[in-house]
Scaffold this motif. Structure first.
Motif, PDB file in Angstrom:
ATOM      1  N   LEU A 113       0.825  -1.211   0.000  1.00 26.66           N
ATOM      2  CA  LEU A 113       0.000   0.000   0.000  1.00 26.66           C
ATOM      3  C   LEU A 113       0.857   1.257   0.000  1.00 26.66           C
ATOM      4  O   LEU A 113       0.375   2.338  -0.302  1.00 26.66           O
ATOM      5  N   PHE A 114       2.130   1.089   0.333  1.00 24.50           N
ATOM      6  CA  PHE A 114       3.018   2.238   0.481  1.00 24.50           C
ATOM      7  C   PHE A 114       4.277   2.062  -0.363  1.00 24.50           C
ATOM      8  O   PHE A 114       5.363   1.824   0.168  1.00 24.50           O
TER       9      PHE A 114
ATOM     10  N   ALA B 165      -6.909   1.772  -0.448  1.00 24.70           N
ATOM     11  CA  ALA B 165      -6.280   2.185  -1.703  1.00 24.70           C
ATOM     12  C   ALA B 165      -7.246   3.004  -2.552  1.00 24.70           C
ATOM     13  O   ALA B 165      -6.870   4.047  -3.113  1.00 24.70           O
TER      14      ALA B 165
ATOM     15  N   ARG C 241       1.126   7.075   1.410  1.00 26.13           N
ATOM     16  CA  ARG C 241       0.849   6.438   0.118  1.00 26.13           C
ATOM     17  C   ARG C 241       1.320   7.316  -1.032  1.00 26.13           C
ATOM     18  O   ARG C 241       1.747   6.805  -2.079  1.00 26.13           O
TER      19      ARG C 241
END
Length: 508
Positions: free
Chosen positions: A4-5, A184, A223
């Motif tokens: 996610l990052f 997301a 993010r």
């Protein structure tokens, strides 16, 4: 599946990712702390996070997400009874907390893992605890249940990321299970709407146990590959310092913007700092039009609003390149469907800016359900997959949505009319003698419900009269929207996010 990052390992090592007060972590230091903690908790079914406004909370949640372990943020201000309910309902295997954090006795039965953060980027050894709570010596912290995936890999998008407990207005709090897909989808939709990039530096002073402060305020910048500066205890001066020092965005709730508006006349530096921000965003409740106008007049900048909730994350927003129209929450975010329905569930076809309906939402931003509550989950969704928000709104012909209140507390049926409390509150706040206002309905034998105003006067020694306020509203809106009863208060009851708790407004 990718992290996610992606910026966690794709940003320059010395770029600052997080700053809380005088403590900060570069992306290199954050990655080291996250990797070390993720290795210790991988394989746990679920972990609780003692969510203080500190670096350790951010590291704990990101590490859990990187390890594929659902995190349950705990409100440090919760009472023993509420904490006990959350723990029994979510059954976390471990408690993640900063070393030295004094946690309540309700958490004593949980195995604790100290979240050790070295601002210089070295992973600290710490005390390893396995997923069953046994202290380990010389072997992997996750024991035989350790997942084979490397740090940074993720489970499927539908797998749970967070379990966030909603306020228990009609019973014990319910745990909303938020999947990775929803995180997301919301953060990427906001990046589109707000033109949010890794060059942005976000400042906020929100709690980290709600989606506003945690998901938008911490996970959002990470993010994007940007930076978040948390000021700890919010003050207008702390915000001004950060905005004047290079921050580009401010996230706040209406209470914060009200305090900013009150301070503008006596603090020219505050006005200048706000004027230099790229984006001022308000959420979690409606920002009164009066405060919108005061901030715009002093700074030349408009605050934009967005609309979301725990179960849906973000649904709509005023776009950075759109019309910052006070009193509205903008248009649906990319991928999100929003419809208004009548009481019987019939969709409202007319976007006329007048017809009030309940907001239904469908899209990738939605939660998957309430933990251990299949009954509540089934009741929350329609047969065609829309979530019943319980919020009431109108929609303008160009798609802009205006929230008028909650179905349970803010929709007033008086004299055959459906009236939203929010527009009356805004009208009251335009009166010079009113500092704060809330509007509710109460039973009336003739009207069905009568409109009741709860007012905090600007000058307690010389408050405006009930007739004066009723006439003020009638001139601005319509005679049938005037308050029939006015109660004067010293303050309105609010929760941790600044929302007015209308169920606490009672008159003996």
């Amino acid at each position: 599946m990718s992290s996610l990052f992606p910026a966690l390992r794709g940003s320059p090592d010395e770029q600052v990712a997080l700053r809380f007060g005088d403590r900060s972590l570069t992306y290199r230091a954050l990655a080291a702390a996250v990797d070390g903690l993720a290795a210790r908790i991988r394989g746990a079914d679920r972990v609780a996070v003692w969510a203080t406004p500190a670096l350790e909370t951010a590291v704990a949640v990101v590490a859990a997400l990187e390890a594929g372990v659902p995190a349950v943020p705990l409100n440090p201000r919760s009472g023993e009874k509420e904490l006990g309910h959350v723990l029994s309902d979510s059954a976390p295997a471990l408690l993640l907390a900063a070393p030295g954090d004094d946690v309540p006795a309700a958490l004593a039965g949980l195995a604790r893992v100290d979240v050790d953060v070295d601002v210089h980027g070295t992973a600290l050894p710490g005390r390893d605890v396995d997923v069953h709570g046994t202290a380990l010596a010389g072997r992997d912290a996750a024991g035989p249940h350790r997942a084979t995936a490397p740090p940074g890999s993720l489970a499927a998008g539908e797998d749970p990321a967070l379990v966030v407990y909603t306020s228990g207005t009609t019973g014990p709090p319910k745990g909303a299970v938020i999947p990775r897909r929803a995180l997301a989808a919301t953060l990427d939709a906001l990046a589109d709407a707000w033109q949010w990039t890794g060059d942005d530096v976000l400042v906020h002073g929100l709690p980290l146990f709600h989606v506003h402060g945690l998901v938008l305020g911490v996970l959002g910048p990470l993010r994007r590959g940007g930076c978040v500066r948390h000021v700890g205890r919010f003050t207008p001066q702390a915000v001004a310092r950060e905005l004047a020092g290079g921050a580009t965005m401010l996230f706040g709730v209406p209470t914060m913007y009200h305090r900013i508006a009150e301070a503008l006349d006596e603090d020219p530096g505050l006005a200048g700092a706000l004027a230099g921000a790229r984006l001022l965003v308000s959420g979690s409740a409606a920002l009164p039009v009066h405060d919108h106008e005061r901030i715009a007049a002093a700074t030349g900048r408009r605050v934009i609003e967005r609309y979301g909730m725990t179960e849906t994350l973000m649904n709509t927003s005023v776009r950075a390149d759109g019309d910052p129209r006070p009193g509205t929450v903008g248009v649906p975010l990319p991928g999100v469907e929003v419809r208004l329905v009548e009481e019987d569930g019939t969709p409202i076809g007319a976007d006329d800016g007048e017809t009030i309906g309940e907001v239904h939402v469908r899209g990738p931003n939605l939660f998957t359900g309430y933990l251990n509550r299949p009954d509540a989950t089934a009741a929350a969704f329609t047969a065609d997959g829309f979530f019943r928000t319980g919020d009431m709104a109108v929609r303008d012909p160009d798609g802009y949505v205006r929230i008028v209140g909650r179905k349970a507390t803010d929709l007033i049926k008086s004299g055959g009319y459906k009236i939203g409390a929010g527009e009356i509150e805004n009208a009251l706040l335009e009166h010079a003698g009113v500092r704060e206002a809330a509007v509710t309905g109460e039973p009336d034998a003739d009207l069905g419900e009568r409109i009741v105003a709860w007012v905090v006067p600007a000058d307690p020694q010389s408050p405006p009269g009930a007739g004066e306020l009723a006439d003020h509203v009638a001139r601005r809106l319509a005679p049938h929207k005037r308050p029939r009863v006015v109660h004067l208060l010293d303050a309105l009851p609010r929760n941790d996010m600044g929302k007015i708790m209308k169920r606490a407004l009672t008159h003996d």
